[in-house]
Design an enzyme around this catalytic site. Structure first.
Site, short mmCIF file in Angstrom:
data_model
loop_
_atom_site.label_atom_id
_atom_site.label_comp_id
_atom_site.label_asym_id
_atom_site.label_seq_id
_atom_site.Cartn_x
_atom_site.Cartn_y
_atom_site.Cartn_z
N ASN A 85 48.48 -35.63 14.13
CA ASN A 85 47.84 -35.06 15.32
C ASN A 85 47.68 -33.56 15.08
OD1 ASN A 85 50.30 -33.74 16.06
ND2 ASN A 85 50.99 -35.59 17.12
N LEU A 86 47.04 -32.87 16.01
CA LEU A 86 46.70 -31.47 15.77
C LEU A 86 47.94 -30.60 15.58
CD1 LEU A 86 44.48 -29.36 15.53
CD2 LEU A 86 44.57 -29.07 18.02
N SER A 87 48.98 -30.84 16.38
CA SER A 87 50.19 -30.01 16.25
C SER A 87 50.87 -30.27 14.91
CB SER A 87 51.15 -30.29 17.41
OG SER A 87 51.58 -31.63 17.41
N GLU A 88 50.90 -31.52 14.45
CA GLU A 88 51.48 -31.84 13.14
C GLU A 88 50.65 -31.19 12.02
OE1 GLU A 88 53.41 -36.24 14.16
OE2 GLU A 88 51.30 -36.07 13.58
N ASP A 110 49.95 -44.78 17.47
CA ASP A 110 50.18 -46.11 16.92
C ASP A 110 48.93 -46.97 17.03
OD1 ASP A 110 52.80 -45.36 16.48
OD2 ASP A 110 53.56 -46.28 18.32
#
EC number: 2.7.1.167
Length: 476
Positions: free
Chosen positions: A195-198, A264
């Site tokens: 995701n964007l934060s990761e 998921d």
């Protein structure tokens, strides 16, 4: 638009990763404990749901694909509960049992829609012999079209590099939902789905899409990935591949209630679509549509083929428009699971007029979903005579399905819809005209199931027969 879903039924996917059981205890609270300043919850509902890699496997199975799950569990009630729940939804479990560890379990206590506390039962599986998992992967590689590695940093993927190499040698694409900032450990994967934060935790804060693309392409080169899919919440998704222009897909979510488990769903749909023989671009398209559906549900959820098909048609909800009877039953079951009230009516609806539209709008107001059952052409001919219907069944159903008040349209061949109604068992059966409730086909079955039957008035002066007579008169 004509939508052709992937042939999920011929797709085989193995999911390997951190499996866990999510337990939920619900109940009211009306007092503070005399033992400590904490609320007392009177538990009246207990739910158990597969979590982590198990939720990914369940998402794949919900599409009709062959789903196999490998992970580490203890030998305990939680492992047995996971196995049973997953078997019920056609996930083949091949767990490696570790007697010295408990199955990872997260227990949440909730009251009045608020989570009061979460209790985690777990010990890291780091140090557990990975060879049994490698053996299971090697045995399955000849019968699967994709391998998903679902990482929640609980130890099941401690040997992730060996797993990637096993799949690469067999020519099986490896899709990874990463955890943490050490992308080096995923080197050589086919697709990473942060995701964007990761993504920004590794690439640095990005001011715009250009920076996402630039830094994403560098990550692909640095770690020998074939592609990178950055999921960006309300901004949709961005697919990056070497030698190809970036593919930006806007979100399809209409309403966002809960993002739990959306990742998921994304990787599950990606894997099932690739395993069915579709391209990565097509897989991302379907995954983006599925994400738009699942965030509109509460809690970790899955997406059915009907929901997915309607989402890519531009109506991201549980089944809209013209349906077969078997599809309708699935859609109705999903609606009931969400606590929605299902209303059903029937008729010929040959030449749709203002009276029909008003009647259907009033019927829809009585519940959350409206089913319209339509007489087939042969059934209409027997009921109305040789000159009817004026409009063939397909056209009548398309027009009905376009009405805002109508959720689902289905046809029946018999003279009455009694058999169909008995199979659907709506919460409320509605009929227009001067009938008595006991005269309405299907009323006995609906009452026996605890439902209601109601008669609504038609708008005066509106009838198909009168319209036909006027047309005939005007043409003379």
């Amino acid at each position: 638009m004509k939508v052709t879903l992937p042939e999920f039924e011929r797709a085989g996917v193995m999911v390997v990763g951190d499996v866990m059981l999510d337990r939920y205890w619900y109940g009211p609270t009306s007092r503070i404990s005399p033992e400590a300043p904490v609320p007392v919850v009177k538990v009246d509902t207990i739910e158990e749901r597969p979590g982590g890699a198990a939720n990914v496997a369940m998402n794949i199975a919900s599409l009709g694909a062959h789903s196999r799950l490998v992970g580490l569990t203890g030998i305990d009630d939680a492992a047995r509960a996971l196995s049973k729940t997953l078997a019920d939804v056609n996930v083949k479990c091949d767990f490696v049992s570790v007697p010295t560890h408990p199955t990872i379990t997260k227990l949440r206590v909730l009251s009045r829609n608020q989570q009061l506390i979460r209790l985690d039962f777990e010990e890291g599986f780091e140090g557990v012999d990975p060879e049994p998992m490698h053996e299971r992967i090697a045995q399955a590689l000849g019968s699967i079209g994709a391998l998903v590695l679902s990482d929640y940093a609980k130890g099941a993927l401690a040997s992730v590099q060996q797993m990637i190499q096993l799949a690469r040698k067999a020519g099986v694409p490896v899709l990874i939902d990463p955890k943490g900032t050490e992308f080096e450990r995923y080197r050589g994967a086919t697709l990473l789905t942060p995701n964007l934060s990761e993504f920004e935790a590794v690439a640095g804060k990005c001011k715009n899409e250009e920076e996402i693309v630039e830094r994403g392409m560098k990550i692909i080169a640095d770690f020998d990935f074939s592609a990178l899919l950055v999921t960006r919440s309300e901004q949709g998704m961005t697919l990056l591949q070497p030698g190809k222009p970036p593919l930006h897909m806007p979100t399809q979510a209409q309403e966002v209630y809960d993002v739990t488990g959306a990742g998921d769903t994304v990787i599950g749909v990606l894997a099932a679509t690739l395993a069915a023989g579709n391209s990565l671009e097509e897989a991302c398209y379907f995954a983006n549509a599925a994400a738009g559906v699942v965030v509109g549900k509460l809690g970790t959820s899955t997406v059915s083929p009907i929901e997915l098909e309607n989402a890519v048609r531009g109506r991201a909800d549980t089944g809209f428009g013209v349906m077969r009877e078997d599809e309708l039953k699935v859609a109705v079951a999903a609606a009931r699971k969400r606590g929605e009230k299902v209303v059903m009516t029937n008729g010929v609806f040959d030449i749709l007029h203002a009276g029909h539209v008003s009647y259907l709008a009033n019927a829809r107001k009585l519940g959350d979903r409206l089913i319209v059952a339509v007489n087939s052409d042969a059934s209409t001919k027997r009921l109305k005579g040789e000159t009817r219907p004026v409009n063939p069944l397909e056209q009548r159903m398309i027009v009905l399905g376009a009405l805002e008040a109508v959720d689902w349209v289905v046809s029946f061949e018999e003279d009455t819809p009694q058999r169909l109604i008995a199979g659907i068992l709506p919460d409320l059966l509605v009929k227009g005209g001067d009938y008595k409730p006991e005269q309405i086909a299907g009323s006995e079955e609906v009452w026996a199931n605890g439902g209601d039957v109601m008669v609504l008035n038609f708008e005066d002066g509106c009838s198909t027969t009168n319209i036909i007579k006027k047309i005939q008169k005007d043409s003379q």
